[in-house]
Design an enzyme around this catalytic site. Sequence first.
Site, PDB file in Angstrom:
ATOM      1  N   ARG A 127       0.825  -1.217   0.000  1.00  0.00           N
ATOM      2  CA  ARG A 127       0.000   0.000   0.000  1.00  0.00           C
ATOM      3  C   ARG A 127       0.858   1.266   0.000  1.00  0.00           C
ATOM      4  NH1 ARG A 127      -4.837  -0.834   4.117  1.00  0.00           N
ATOM      5  NH2 ARG A 127      -5.508   1.088   3.090  1.00  0.00           N
ATOM      6  N   ASP A 324     -15.436   3.045   3.141  1.00  0.00           N
ATOM      7  CA  ASP A 324     -15.198   1.669   3.596  1.00  0.00           C
ATOM      8  C   ASP A 324     -16.411   0.767   3.363  1.00  0.00           C
ATOM      9  OD1 ASP A 324     -12.674   2.376   4.342  1.00  0.00           O
ATOM     10  OD2 ASP A 324     -13.158   2.693   6.451  1.00  0.00           O
ATOM     11  N   LYS A 351      -7.104  -0.031  -1.189  1.00  0.00           N
ATOM     12  CA  LYS A 351      -7.455  -0.441   0.182  1.00  0.00           C
ATOM     13  C   LYS A 351      -6.788  -1.792   0.485  1.00  0.00           C
ATOM     14  CE  LYS A 351      -9.789   3.211   1.181  1.00  0.00           C
ATOM     15  NZ  LYS A 351      -9.270   4.152   2.191  1.00  0.00           N
TER      16      LYS A 351
HETATM   17  C1  S3P Z   1      -9.374   5.717   8.033  1.00  0.00           C
HETATM   18  C2  S3P Z   1      -9.491   6.479   6.920  1.00  0.00           C
HETATM   19  C3  S3P Z   1      -9.991   6.002   5.628  1.00  0.00           C
HETATM   20  C4  S3P Z   1     -10.547   4.575   5.721  1.00  0.00           C
HETATM   21  C5  S3P Z   1      -9.770   3.693   6.603  1.00  0.00           C
HETATM   22  C6  S3P Z   1      -9.673   4.271   8.006  1.00  0.00           C
HETATM   23  C7  S3P Z   1      -8.936   6.337   9.294  1.00  0.00           C
HETATM   24  O1  S3P Z   1      -8.946   6.048   4.700  1.00  0.00           O
HETATM   25  O2  S3P Z   1     -10.669   4.014   4.437  1.00  0.00           O
HETATM   26  O3  S3P Z   1     -10.352   2.414   6.669  1.00  0.00           O
HETATM   27  O4  S3P Z   1      -9.099   5.743  10.378  1.00  0.00           O
HETATM   28  O5  S3P Z   1      -8.420   7.461   9.227  1.00  0.00           O
HETATM   29  P1  S3P Z   1      -8.549   7.422   3.953  1.00  0.00           P
HETATM   30  O6  S3P Z   1      -7.214   7.796   4.466  1.00  0.00           O
HETATM   31  O7  S3P Z   1      -8.553   7.053   2.525  1.00  0.00           O
HETATM   32  O8  S3P Z   1      -9.560   8.467   4.322  1.00  0.00           O
END
Ligand code: S3P
Length: 445
Positions: A127, A324, A351
Amino acid sequence: MSQHPNSFRALPVDRVGSTITVPGDKSISHRALMLGAVAEGRTIVHGFLASEDCLATQTAMEALGVSIRRVPGEPVQIDGVGLGGLKAPSRVLDLGNSGTAIRLLMGLLAGQPFACELTGDASLRQRPMERVAVPLRKMGAPIETGAGGKPPVRLRGGVRLRGIDYALPMASAQVKSAVILAALGAAGRTSVHSPGPSRDHTERMLQTMGVALTQSSQGAGHTVALEGPVKLRGIEIAVPGDFSSAAFFIVAGCIGARDGLTIRNVGMNPTRTGLLTILRAMGADIEIRNERGVGAEPVADLLVRQSALRGIDVPPELVPLSIDEFPILFVAAAAASGTTTVTGAEELRKKETDRIAVMARGLETVGIGVEELPDGARISGGRMRGGTVDSRGDHRIAMAFAVASLLASDPIEIGNTAEVATSFPNFLEVAAAAGLNVHAGSDVR
Ligand code: S3P
């Protein structure tokens, strides 16, 4: 990895019901550990999510010299050491499957006097981390990422960070939070501009801990600013049920709750609840009851009743508010009449898996037509058969196909489900309480 079943067998059922609760919010639990660790005094956390992702954060904070008391059934206690009190870890910090843990820790640790290395499991090591490293380097942090900008991430430390004015290229709560966490100990003002909304749990928790943040909106975008260095005060936090875990049962209720399904104590932060807006536009019957504030976060009970869903074009501006929830939204789309089109969701490819591709393959396996788009998909509702689906170790895809058993004519066998323990360790119990017939397969990891 704990002993969690690595396959599920989901048998067809035609209804769900009753009253359930889902475990605590994952995003808030990570933040409670990290912010509690660098606060002055004790932080007490009720409703902490003891899932593998959050336990990876706990282990990392302990390796950084923080004392955390966690006894099942009791609130978690974190003895804050202050921003300057973390200690050099004696080993590489392994954040397992958790993108939130590694990215937020990059921000928290970038300005520390010591060096450290952060890594994770095979999925996390695929990632992108440069999105966080780029603004932190602008603040003066010496950071190296591995090949292709992926973990391992090496922080050399030993540099006093300076505040920056930074425009995020994408609406990401993890990147925004990492910059805010780095700014806590940096000299001077930091402002972070986001092109669209993203979850604001970091901002809410910091404000409750006594940090002065200014926030402003410009059209869809918004800016958060603070002046470092700051001090955080230890507090008592009540973690609401995770909306993203409730989402599986919200969709299950839309498909099969003839007499209604109630989900109690669900976090209703408006940066998280885009799925409700989308499902209502599809014809869902969801009643929000007993709305209340619990600490810094809004909470409610949801009563979901079965309804006929219709396909829609999902408004792209709702994507960050439901990011999500797309695996389970794809299942709702399979249950709907007509076609559902998702666009503007290219982040889904970055993701825990490429969620567009893995959901498309899985739905095709059980007979649902999906046209993959570069930034989304077109899903045609229709009859679902059984089959064997590989969730590729993506917790939300595994749980989405468990709910799909409400639509399927024959059992769905779901592979690589062990990672369900990263966010929802008691998923099978809650699923059974709601009336789903999902069991562990023979494969245990
Ligand atoms: C999260 C932010 C989201 C989400 C992830 C959790 C967080 O990602 O998809 O599961 O706890 O800050 P992004 O950084 O793309 O907003």
